[in-house]
Design an enzyme around this catalytic site. Structure first.
Site, PDB file in Angstrom:
ATOM      1  N   CYS A   1       4.916  -0.760   0.162  1.00 24.83           N
ATOM      2  CA  CYS A   1       3.466  -0.825  -0.080  1.00 24.83           C
ATOM      3  C   CYS A   1       2.739  -1.891   0.743  1.00 24.83           C
ATOM      4  CB  CYS A   1       3.184  -1.006  -1.569  1.00 24.83           C
ATOM      5  SG  CYS A   1       4.336  -2.088  -2.427  1.00 24.83           S
TER       6      CYS A   1
ATOM      7  N   HIS B   1      -2.345  -5.359  -3.504  1.00 32.20           N
ATOM      8  CA  HIS B   1      -1.674  -6.414  -2.755  1.00 32.20           C
ATOM      9  C   HIS B   1      -2.683  -6.975  -1.741  1.00 32.20           C
ATOM     10  CE1 HIS B   1       1.856  -5.138  -4.685  1.00 32.20           C
ATOM     11  NE2 HIS B   1       2.471  -4.494  -3.715  1.00 32.20           N
TER      12      HIS B   1
END
Ligand SMILES: NC(=O)c1ccc[n+]([C@@H]2O[C@H](COP(=O)([O-])OP(=O)(O)OC[C@H]3O[C@@H](n4cnc5c(N)ncnc54)[C@H](OP(=O)(O)O)[C@@H]3O)[C@@H](O)[C@H]2O)c1
Length: 340
Positions: free
Chosen positions: A128, A243
């Site tokens: 990711c 993130h």
């Protein structure tokens, strides 16, 4: 009538699988049927839209799928992805099980879709953090080449799955109520009101975590440049979704921050903002980039701040976008005829 596809979602009850189901509907992927799979524990559970979870077991009927989207961990992918491929599906796998295999394309849909041409039934979705970084770096690599990256990530707990979100919530609630916080189970230290300076696991005495190694390896594979230097520290922060990362980029050719900004503004799937934040980026499919500025310590370096929803572009969105590209380019049925 245009063609429709029968889709399996393996790991359908997890945070990524749930997002995949939502996106297949929201992006109107042309499905004839969606079949959710998870463990025996979840078998029979009814999901949104009336879908009923099937157990991934030796009794499961794997026949008749065009596409299988996997997000159920590396072990499940290693065991079951080849079985789905043998039964005729193209598997798009979110785990790290196949990313290092040189025969298996590792694809970010808007960065290296050309790699899909050589698939033989299995396609890997990148990690990711790496995924969102690639979207922001691809136009820079094309224009000026990348010599070296220094990256610090600020990774949300949903990157570790549903249990980790529950752990953050339970610890935060206990702390605010003044009661004793439950002991950490997912992470080595409490994550609420804390920062853990090593996201991932240390394997075989390595001084980098597996999460850091993924970014090093996958960056070079996706950008097709083994010479890119990557220094990375992966950090876990008490954020639910998205993130973030501070990125320093040293290019081969000089490039100004203004040019970086205009390249990124022209990149599909990127939004340039002053200071992107996880709370604003959550639930969105784009990669948000801000704080683009000259690195005054080096004539060919600049810094930027990159934020994206790890469950969306970092996982489910990219997987569904890959399926869309396979359909658009007629690559769903081609794997037997593709030359090595
Ligand atoms: N979270 C992220 O941001 C992210 C990003 C990129 C890639 N990934 C990868 O995606 C995968 C899933 O992550 P997640 O965050 O969604 O985890 P999660 O919330 O913990 O969900 C895991 C899912 O996998 C299923 N599962 C586990 N073992 C299985 C088995 N043996 N057979 C069938 N189903 C099984 C679980 O089913 P039950 O509910 O029945 O237990 C659940 O549906 C991992 O490989 C992860 O590395 C995650």
């Amino acid at each position: 009538m245009s063609r429709t596809y029968r889709v399996a979602v393996v790991g359908a009850t997890g945070v990524v699988g749930t997002t995949m189901l939502e996106l297949l509907r929201a992006r109107r992927f042309p499905t004839s049927e969606i079949v959710p799979f998870a463990t025996e524990r979840s078998a029979g559970r009814q999901l949104e839209g009336g879908l009923v979870v099937r157990a991934l077991s030796d009794d499961a009927d794997l026949g008749g799928f065009d596409v299988a989207l996997f997000s159920a961990g590396g072990g499940t992918s290693r065991e079951w992805a080849p079985r789905f491929v043998d039964a005729g599906a193209v598997v798009i796998d979110n785990s790290s099980a196949w990313r290092r295999d040189p025969e298996i394309p590792l694809v970010v849909s808007d960065v290296n879709p050309q790699a899909l041409k050589r698939h033989r039934g299995l396609i890997a979705n990148p990690n990711c953090s790496t995924m969102q970084l690639m979207v922001a770096l691809a136009p820079i690599q094309r224009r000026a080449g990348i010599e070296r990256l220094v990256v610090s990530t600020y990774q949300s707990v949903s990157g570790t799955g549903k249990k980790a979100i529950d752990e953050l919530d339970a610890q935060a609630r206990a702390s605010l109520e003044g009661s004793e916080a439950p002991a950490p189970e997912v992470y080595p230290e409490p994550i609420a009101f804390n920062v853990i300076g090593a996201a991932g696991n240390f394997l075989d005495g390595d001084d980098h975590t597996d999460e850091e190694r993924k970014m090093m390896f996958e960056t070079r594979k996706i950008l097709e440049d083994e010479s890119i230097g990557v220094a990375v520290t992966c950090v876990r922060v008490p954020v639910r979704i998205c993130h973030s990362m501070a990125v320093n980029v040293q290019t081969r050719e000089p490039i100004s921050p203004d040019e970086v900004r205009s390249l990124l503004e022209g990149m599909p799937g990127v939004v340039v903002e002053d200071v992107p934040t996880p709370l604003r980026a959550a639930g969105r499919d784009e990669v948000f980039v801000g704080r683009i500025r000259r690195d005054e310590s080096h004539p060919r370096a600049f810094s930027m701040w990159v934020v994206s929803d790890n469950l969306r572009k970092g996982a489910a969105t990219n997987a569904v976008q890959i399926a869309e590209v396979l359909v658009e380019r007629g690559l769903l049925d081609r794997r037997d005829s593709v030359a090595a």
